[in-house]
Design an enzyme around this catalytic site. Structure first.
Site, PDB file in Angstrom:
ATOM      1  CG  ASP A 175      -1.767  -1.241   1.336  1.00 11.09           C
ATOM      2  OD1 ASP A 175      -2.381  -1.633   0.334  1.00 11.09           O
ATOM      3  OD2 ASP A 175      -1.776  -1.837   2.423  1.00 11.09           O
TER       4      ASP A 175
ATOM      5  CG  HIS B  40      -0.820  -1.609  -7.783  1.00 11.46           C
ATOM      6  ND1 HIS B  40       0.106  -2.126  -8.657  1.00 11.46           N
ATOM      7  CD2 HIS B  40      -0.417  -1.990  -6.551  1.00 11.46           C
ATOM      8  CE1 HIS B  40       1.024  -2.793  -7.982  1.00 11.46           C
ATOM      9  NE2 HIS B  40       0.719  -2.728  -6.708  1.00 11.46           N
TER      10      HIS B  40
END
Length: 459
Positions: free
Chosen positions: A19, A47
């Site tokens: 992340d 993503h």
């Protein structure tokens, strides 16, 4: 920007627990690349790209798909759910993105089949039922699919080209996994979810349902199946610039992460070679993506974790301003101060050439910032993250305190335009970790990026 060097290849890896904002940077760097490669993980990755204010979430297809004309490759190190792949393809096509003519999929990819997700969920439920802490998997079947690969019983993309061979292997695999699923059902710790219902009969995953769906996917996949290793090596010989896109993060690596609270693949830069079929000598620059603070989803040790659910605290500021929710699962991310000792470990195992610091703008408005430069572990001072979850859980962070800044950094694209205290914070990170900062991201938007050293132009 500096002119890109022809035939140069860059690896992008996350340096924390995933992340970190890799998707945006991969998309940005793809301006200088002709091919983008996923080399590990599956659709557990998430993503997020923001281009001209439009948000796009990708889980399996390389982020370079948003750049017209760029070829995208899914390497042999990826475990592939054909069902999820086509969901993603159809979503992109509805948005006007051409995918199928630009996507190449390794015939050596192991397949994720419907029963893999059921096994994943069942094991997490059994851990909780038995009083153990959950690993925090996404429940997508990634781990069980990798287990089949390592046990040399996986069905691979290439098997889809041979229906009789596929059928024989599938029957063997179902016999094994149905037996395991029945044991979980009888223990009372697990029930089949709604997603698996179309494949069930008499409490078992049925061969016909799985086989027929796989054969439908086989026809759709055929034009995209390729010898990805050969194509990448040929592209390099022809002078193409390649970008290898890592998923998750270094501290989730099955060998180098906070084991057992890790994913089931190698997330480090070295796997870009093994997971795509190129030699390590073709990996020229390793860019480590790191948030200006730390986050983690799921269980496992997190030395610099803050109270992130209480309003008015720095952790709550990071969580809310940073919109810290998982792209794949929607789970809240745990938040904490930047951990430079952790980053030292990541730099070591990845061989980082440069850093990209993301989400600097999230720290705007905090009066002071803390930077972890080491730990106290069992009465001893150490300056690098230890190996093993038990040892990491006993680490007490040693902090340096730096002044924060009140001016906004959102959208800044020149280093000298950053507030002085923001520059000092970044410089201290580079000093402690001994890795130069190459790029800085000041918002999710593609163009809000400060370039210090372009990976495709660095000598």
């Amino acid at each position: 920007m500096q002119a890109a060097i022809k035939g140069r290849n860059v690896v992008v890896v996350g340096t924390q627990w995933g992340d970190e904002g890799k998707g945006k940077l991969v998309d940005w760097l793809t301006e200088s690349a002709q091919g983008v490669v996923r080399f590990q993980g599956g659709h557990n990755a998430g993503h997020t790209l923001v281009i001209n204010g439009v948000k796009t979430a990708l889980h399996l297809i390389p982020s370079g798909i948003m750049r017209p004309g760029v070829k995208c490759y899914i390497g042999n190190g990826v475990v592939l759910s054909a069902a999820k792949l086509f969901e993603e393809i159809e979503g992109l096509e509805k948005a006007g993105v051409e995918v199928r003519s630009r996507l190449r999929i390794s015939e050596a990819c192991p397949l994720i089949l419907p029963f893999h997700a059921a096994l994943d969920v069942a094991r997490e439920a059994a851990r909780e039922h038995g009083g153990s802490e959950k690993i925090g998997t996404t429940g997508r079947g990634i781990g069980p699919a990798y287990e089949d690969k390592v046990a040399r019983r996986a069905l691979r993309v290439q098997d889809l080209k041979h229906p009789e061979r596929f059928a024989a292997k599938l029957k063997e695999l179902l016999a094994l996994h149905n037996h395991v699923l029945k044991s979980f059902l009888h223990s009372g710790s697990f029930q089949f979810g709604s997603a698996l219902q179309p494949y069930l009969k008499d409490g078992e995953v049925q061969f016909d349902a799985v086989y027929q769906e796989a054969m439908r996917h086989a026809e759709l996949l055929k034009p995209m199946i390729a010898d990805v290793s050969r194509e990448l090596n040929e592209a390099h010989k022809a002078g193409a610039n390649l970008l290898f896109e890592g998923a998750q993060g270094t501290l989730l690596d099955v060998d180098h992460g906070t084991y057992p609270y890790v994913t089931s693949s190698n997330c480090v830069a070295g796997n870009a070679a093994a997971g795509s079929g190129v030699g390590p000598g073709l990996l020229h620059y390793v860019l480590g993506i790191t948030k200006a603070y730390c986050t983690r989803v799921g269980g496992g040790p997190f030395p610099t974790e803050l109270e992130w659910e209480k309003p008015g605290t720095p952790g709550y500021h990071m969580s809310t301003i940073g919109a810290e929710k998982g792209v794949t699962t929607g789970r809240s991310r745990r938040c904490g101060w930047f951990d430079a000792a952790l980053l030292k470990r990541s730099a070591q195992v990845n061989g980082l050439t440069g850093l990209c610091i993301t989400k600097l703008d999230v720290l705007d408005g905090l009066e002071e910032l803390k930077l972890c430069v080491g730990y106290e572990l069992d009465g001893e001072r150490i300056d690098i993250l230890p190996m093993g979850a038990e040892e990491i859980a006993r680490c007490v962070p040693v902090y340096e305190t730096l002044a924060g800044w009140s001016d906004s950094t959102v959208g800044v694209t020149q280093y000298d335009s950053l507030p002085a205290n923001a520059r000092r914070y970044l410089e201290r990170i580079a000093e402690v970790t001994a890795v130069p900062i190459a790029m800085i991201s000041t918002s999710p938007d593609r163009d809000h990026t400060i370039m210090m050293q372009h990976p495709y132009a660095a000598q």
